[in-house]
Design a protein around this motif. Structure first.
Motif, PDB file in Angstrom:
ATOM      1  N   UNK A  33      22.083  61.028  17.815  1.00  0.00           N
ATOM      2  CA  UNK A  33      20.908  60.315  17.044  1.00  0.00           C
ATOM      3  C   UNK A  33      21.500  60.017  15.498  1.00  0.00           C
ATOM      4  N   UNK A  34      21.136  58.717  15.243  1.00  0.00           N
ATOM      5  CA  UNK A  34      21.365  58.093  13.691  1.00  0.00           C
ATOM      6  C   UNK A  34      20.593  57.726  13.113  1.00  0.00           C
ATOM      7  N   UNK A  35      20.741  57.449  11.988  1.00  0.00           N
ATOM      8  CA  UNK A  35      19.548  57.064  10.932  1.00  0.00           C
ATOM      9  C   UNK A  35      20.298  56.385   9.594  1.00  0.00           C
ATOM     10  N   UNK A  36      19.502  55.536   8.947  1.00  0.00           N
ATOM     11  CA  UNK A  36      20.047  54.977   7.611  1.00  0.00           C
ATOM     12  C   UNK A  36      19.194  55.582   6.695  1.00  0.00           C
ATOM     13  N   UNK A  37      19.960  55.426   5.576  1.00  0.00           N
ATOM     14  CA  UNK A  37      19.068  56.213   4.326  1.00  0.00           C
ATOM     15  C   UNK A  37      18.325  54.910   3.591  1.00  0.00           C
ATOM     16  N   UNK A  38      17.324  55.510   2.841  1.00  0.00           N
ATOM     17  CA  UNK A  38      16.377  54.630   1.996  1.00  0.00           C
ATOM     18  C   UNK A  38      16.997  53.452   1.269  1.00  0.00           C
ATOM     19  N   UNK A  39      16.787  52.211   1.607  1.00  0.00           N
ATOM     20  CA  UNK A  39      17.624  51.171   0.973  1.00  0.00           C
ATOM     21  C   UNK A  39      18.994  51.298   0.997  1.00  0.00           C
ATOM     22  N   UNK A  40      19.557  51.726   1.921  1.00  0.00           N
ATOM     23  CA  UNK A  40      20.899  51.785   1.942  1.00  0.00           C
ATOM     24  C   UNK A  40      21.445  50.877   3.225  1.00  0.00           C
ATOM     25  N   UNK A  41      22.650  50.713   3.213  1.00  0.00           N
ATOM     26  CA  UNK A  41      23.244  50.095   4.515  1.00  0.00           C
ATOM     27  C   UNK A  41      24.247  51.089   5.038  1.00  0.00           C
ATOM     28  N   UNK A  42      24.511  50.802   6.238  1.00  0.00           N
ATOM     29  CA  UNK A  42      25.056  51.749   7.061  1.00  0.00           C
ATOM     30  C   UNK A  42      24.287  52.596   7.934  1.00  0.00           C
ATOM     31  N   UNK A  43      25.087  53.715   8.478  1.00  0.00           N
ATOM     32  CA  UNK A  43      24.348  54.779   9.595  1.00  0.00           C
ATOM     33  C   UNK A  43      25.089  56.135   9.655  1.00  0.00           C
ATOM     34  N   UNK A  44      24.241  57.048   9.558  1.00  0.00           N
ATOM     35  CA  UNK A  44      24.697  58.499   9.415  1.00  0.00           C
ATOM     36  C   UNK A  44      24.326  59.038  10.841  1.00  0.00           C
ATOM     37  N   UNK A  45      25.073  59.881  11.346  1.00  0.00           N
ATOM     38  CA  UNK A  45      24.800  60.713  12.545  1.00  0.00           C
ATOM     39  C   UNK A  45      23.711  61.619  12.052  1.00  0.00           C
ATOM     40  N   UNK A  46      22.594  61.746  12.719  1.00  0.00           N
ATOM     41  CA  UNK A  46      21.540  62.589  12.558  1.00  0.00           C
ATOM     42  C   UNK A  46      21.398  63.860  13.243  1.00  0.00           C
ATOM     43  N   UNK A  76      29.088  48.910   5.747  1.00  0.00           N
ATOM     44  CA  UNK A  76      28.325  47.980   4.678  1.00  0.00           C
ATOM     45  C   UNK A  76      27.113  47.265   5.748  1.00  0.00           C
ATOM     46  N   UNK A  77      27.128  47.426   6.950  1.00  0.00           N
ATOM     47  CA  UNK A  77      26.175  46.409   7.607  1.00  0.00           C
ATOM     48  C   UNK A  77      24.879  47.196   7.765  1.00  0.00           C
ATOM     49  N   UNK A  78      23.795  46.298   8.013  1.00  0.00           N
ATOM     50  CA  UNK A  78      22.493  46.667   8.001  1.00  0.00           C
ATOM     51  C   UNK A  78      22.610  47.434   9.380  1.00  0.00           C
ATOM     52  N   UNK A  79      21.438  48.439   9.240  1.00  0.00           N
ATOM     53  CA  UNK A  79      21.132  49.375  10.433  1.00  0.00           C
ATOM     54  C   UNK A  79      21.055  48.735  11.738  1.00  0.00           C
ATOM     55  N   UNK A  80      20.493  47.772  11.884  1.00  0.00           N
ATOM     56  CA  UNK A  80      20.083  46.792  13.207  1.00  0.00           C
ATOM     57  C   UNK A  80      21.243  46.311  13.850  1.00  0.00           C
ATOM     58  N   UNK A  81      22.344  45.925  12.788  1.00  0.00           N
ATOM     59  CA  UNK A  81      23.581  45.433  13.410  1.00  0.00           C
ATOM     60  C   UNK A  81      24.584  46.591  14.073  1.00  0.00           C
ATOM     61  N   UNK A  82      24.421  47.663  13.253  1.00  0.00           N
ATOM     62  CA  UNK A  82      25.215  48.749  13.894  1.00  0.00           C
ATOM     63  C   UNK A  82      24.617  49.231  15.127  1.00  0.00           C
ATOM     64  N   UNK A  83      23.230  49.084  15.434  1.00  0.00           N
ATOM     65  CA  UNK A  83      22.561  49.656  16.897  1.00  0.00           C
ATOM     66  C   UNK A  83      23.151  48.365  17.727  1.00  0.00           C
ATOM     67  N   UNK A  84      23.332  47.298  17.245  1.00  0.00           N
ATOM     68  CA  UNK A  84      23.800  46.257  18.334  1.00  0.00           C
ATOM     69  C   UNK A  84      25.058  46.457  18.629  1.00  0.00           C
TER      70      UNK A  84
END
Length: 126
Positions: A33-46, A76-84
């Protein structure tokens, strides 16, 4: 099909990056599972799902920041781009990650369980 342009050089953490290869499972997806931080770009492993493909790699850990997917720098990508990128990646999926600290989670933060199909917690990547 997602079309990407070159990304400027990333400002990487002082921690060394490492490659993680995960073979997607038809029923379990990638197993994290991953998530993004508040008002941040990128994704972290949750979360690394116990017994899932990512846990089998023994190289992915909770808190890791995803720096690249299949060689495409994405911190530096938006979260949705990383999921795609993850959804469109062939198997095995090759991630470049760096040990990091999960950003604080606001109540509206999205959580994504990495999978090949849209899942039940916003987007799933299990």
């Amino acid at each position: 099909t997602l079309v990407l342009r070159s990304c400027p050089e990333e400002n990487r953490s002082a921690s060394p990056t490492r490659a993680v290869t995960i073979t997607r499972n038809a029923s379990l997806g990638l197993g994290f599972a991953m998530r993004s931080g508040p008002r941040q770009r990128g994704a972290w492993v949750e979360l690394v799902v116990p017994g899932g493909p990512a846990s089998g790699s023994r190289r992915l850990a909770e808190g890791d920041r995803i720096m690249a997917v299949q060689g495409v720098a994405c911190s530096e990508f938006e979260y949705g781009v990383i999921t795609r990128l993850l959804d469109d990646a062939p198997t095995p999926v090759i991630l470049e990650v760096v040990a990091d600290v999960l950003p604080a989670t606001p109540p509206e933060a999205s959580i994504d369980l990495a999978s090949s199909t849209a899942g039940s917690l916003s987007s799933q990547y299990t």
